[in-house]
Motif scaffolding. Structure first.
Motif, PDB file in Angstrom:
ATOM      1  N   SER A  20       0.844  -1.207   0.000  1.00 33.26           N
ATOM      2  CA  SER A  20       0.000   0.000   0.000  1.00 33.26           C
ATOM      3  C   SER A  20       0.872   1.247   0.000  1.00 33.26           C
ATOM      4  N   ILE A  21       0.544   2.159  -0.904  1.00 35.57           N
ATOM      5  CA  ILE A  21       1.296   3.401  -1.060  1.00 35.57           C
ATOM      6  C   ILE A  21       0.355   4.576  -0.792  1.00 35.57           C
ATOM      7  N   ALA A  22       0.782   5.497   0.059  1.00 34.77           N
ATOM      8  CA  ALA A  22      -0.009   6.698   0.343  1.00 34.77           C
ATOM      9  C   ALA A  22       0.413   7.817  -0.591  1.00 34.77           C
ATOM     10  N   VAL A  23      -0.568   8.513  -1.167  1.00 36.56           N
ATOM     11  CA  VAL A  23      -0.291   9.646  -2.044  1.00 36.56           C
ATOM     12  C   VAL A  23      -1.098  10.834  -1.549  1.00 36.56           C
ATOM     13  N   LEU A  24      -0.439  11.987  -1.397  1.00 33.30           N
ATOM     14  CA  LEU A  24      -1.104  13.202  -0.924  1.00 33.30           C
ATOM     15  C   LEU A  24      -1.446  14.073  -2.117  1.00 33.30           C
ATOM     16  N   VAL A  25      -2.741  14.344  -2.310  1.00 30.33           N
ATOM     17  CA  VAL A  25      -3.182  15.214  -3.394  1.00 30.33           C
ATOM     18  C   VAL A  25      -3.910  16.418  -2.814  1.00 30.33           C
ATOM     19  N   GLN A  26      -3.891  17.499  -3.558  1.00 32.78           N
ATOM     20  CA  GLN A  26      -4.669  18.677  -3.180  1.00 32.78           C
ATOM     21  C   GLN A  26      -5.770  18.859  -4.213  1.00 32.78           C
ATOM     22  N   ARG A  27      -7.020  18.978  -3.707  1.00 26.98           N
ATOM     23  CA  ARG A  27      -8.189  19.069  -4.571  1.00 26.98           C
ATOM     24  C   ARG A  27      -9.075  20.202  -4.088  1.00 26.98           C
ATOM     25  N   ASN A  28      -9.382  21.162  -4.959  1.00 26.58           N
ATOM     26  CA  ASN A  28     -10.214  22.315  -4.586  1.00 26.58           C
ATOM     27  C   ASN A  28      -9.687  23.007  -3.348  1.00 26.58           C
ATOM     28  N   GLY A  29      -8.357  23.089  -3.249  1.00 29.77           N
ATOM     29  CA  GLY A  29      -7.734  23.807  -2.150  1.00 29.77           C
ATOM     30  C   GLY A  29      -7.515  22.994  -0.897  1.00 29.77           C
ATOM     31  N   SER A  30      -8.020  21.755  -0.844  1.00 32.09           N
ATOM     32  CA  SER A  30      -7.906  20.938   0.363  1.00 32.09           C
ATOM     33  C   SER A  30      -7.077  19.693   0.082  1.00 32.09           C
TER      34      SER A  30
END
Length: 467
Positions: free
Chosen positions: A447-457
């Motif tokens: 399992s790999i964690a990925v941090l994304v930003q969507r609509n400012g959050s």
């Protein structure tokens, strides 16, 4: 024959255990507390019908699983034409003999006149002392003496399965009594970040808003506030604001004239099974930090993106929804002990709680003009961010913009075009070239964690590359 046998067995059961068929008797409780419960009617100025949609209509962008959540359930105008003035009904209860009354914020919001009707049929004009939209609590004051009052209880002592009772004014029927049990505690609901709601199966309907929820000792443990319904009426799920949360609001309104909340300076989310695996946890729990506000209390204390908060001031944090109410009720400038999990190791951090600032509007992402890179093993096409895009998306540095999402791993994980990928696992993504280099080296069956930003959050997602 079978019916006779069953009836005989039932009589034997009663003889052996006479308390088997006994139900709680609420009559004395109602006699003692009914006089302190009031009917609240308001005259409210509604928006111009040409100015926008009916305020009773639910938001169109509400998550599908919460579309049936009918929050403001006092009487009001129907769909279509909205009159200039409307009358609404709600409930409340007296907390001091000199006329202080508690109710919901949404019962008295935008009211030009508030009338309190007592059980003895007196009608008094009430003054709004203050209200707090975040907790849906309002404090009123009427000019009167020696009013009957309720006794305040301790919500923390409530047990799931315990009997509770509500008194209110559903559909305008004064002094209506309903009873049920506590279904759950500490519920986190939309627009209720600072309230750990008490869930019950007490019958609550339009007009019950703001009324008291009593425990079996006849003490108020909550304010009936919300329901979950497909029809707008009772369907077995009711939610009450814990009275200690409401009394904290009352104390601040009386002493400071406003409500201040503690602030940690992080954005958080729940830990899923896959995220727990990626962070080396034995099970999903805690509040995962997806963003640390620059200059905020958490950053000053050394809390980082990817940390998982599992305790706050000695209280275990099982879900992310449990953290905001506890932080919000912590006095500003008080030092709080926070236990975190960072890369599989537990650490203790001391944070000086700040003052919750006003929320800021988050700019939406505009269309991209950057050139795309090749699609990688995740099925993603990403691009470097232009200066204009960084300003629109509020991304100061690092990150890549997702241009296309093909069928496969990334799509299944929930990554969307327009997302900004900020980091993969614990590695910061600086540009598109580095992103593709990181992706090429990702292990399989992990399992790999990925941090994304969507609509400012920002939000963490997880995926696994199969062999």
């Amino acid at each position: 024959m079978l019916n006779r046998l069953f009836y005989g067995f039932f009589l034997v059961l009663l003889a052996v255990n006479p308390g088997y068929a006994q139900l709680p008797d609420f009559t004395e409780m109602v006699k003692t507390n009914g006089d302190a419960v009031v009917n609240i009617s308001t005259t409210q100025k509604s928006p111009d019908p040409q100015a926008g949609a009916d305020p009773q209509q639910m938001p169109q962008d509400m998550p599908p699983e919460m579309e049936e959540f009918f929050r403001h359930f006092f009487q009001g105008p129907g769909r279509g034409f909205t009159p200039r003035e409307t009358n609404s009904l709600g409930s409340g209860f007296v907390i001091s003999r000199d006329g202080y009354i508690l109710t919901n914020h949404h019962v008295v919001n935008n009211a030009s006149e508030i009338v309190v009707k007592l059980k003895d049929r007196r009608e008094l004009i009430a003054k709004l002392i203050g209200s707090d939209e975040s907790t849906d609590v309002a404090l009123l004051k009427v000019e009167a003496k020696d009013l009957p009052v309720v006794e305040i209880g301790v919500p923390d002592q409530l047990q799931v399965g315990e009997w509770v009772l509500a008194i209110g004014t559903p559909f305008g029927f004064d002094q209506s009594v309903t009873a049920g049990i506590v279904s759950a505690k500490g519920r986190s609901l939309p627009d209720g970040n600072y309230v750990p709601f008490i869930q019950t199966d007490v019958a609550i309907n339009p007009g019950n808003s703001g009324g008291p929820l009593f425990n079996m000792q006849g003490k108020v443990v909550g304010i009936n506030s919300q329901i979950y319904s497909r029809s707008g009426g009772y369907m077995g799920l009711s939610f009450a604001i814990p009275i200690d949360v409401a009394m904290n609001v009352v104390e601040q309104i009386k002493t400071k004239g406003k409500v201040s909340r503690g602030w940690l300076g992080v954005q958080i989310q729940d830990v899923t099974r896959q995220l727990a695996e990626s962070f080396g946890m034995d099970r999903p729990h805690g509040a995962l930090v997806s963003k640390v506000i620059p200059g905020g209390p958490a950053e000053k204390a050394g809390i980082q993106i990817g940390d998982i908060i599992v305790e706050f001031n000695g209280q275990v944090i099982e879900t992310s929804g449990e953290l905001p109410p506890r932080v919000g009720m912590t006095p500003v400038d008080e030092k709080a002990k926070v236990k975190i999990i960072r890369q599989g190791d537990k650490q203790d951090v001391t944070v000086k709680i700040g003052l919750l600032p006003a929320q800021q509007n988050i700019a939406a992402a505009g269309p991209s003009t950057a050139s795309e890179t090749a699609v990688n093993r995740l099925g993603l096409a990403v691009a470097d961010l232009t200066a204009e895009q960084r300003q629109q998306l509020q991304v100061e540095k690092n990150g890549v913009l997702v241009q296309k999402v093909g069928k496969g791993i990334a799509l299944d994980a929930g990554i969307q075009p327009g997302d900004v990928i900020l980091r993969i696992q614990n590695t910061v993504v600086r540009d598109a070239a580095e992103f593709n280099s990181i992706v090429a080296k990702l292990p399989v069956e992990k399992s790999i964690a990925v941090l994304v930003q969507r609509n400012g959050s920002p939000v963490f997602l997880a995926f696994k590359i199969e062999k």
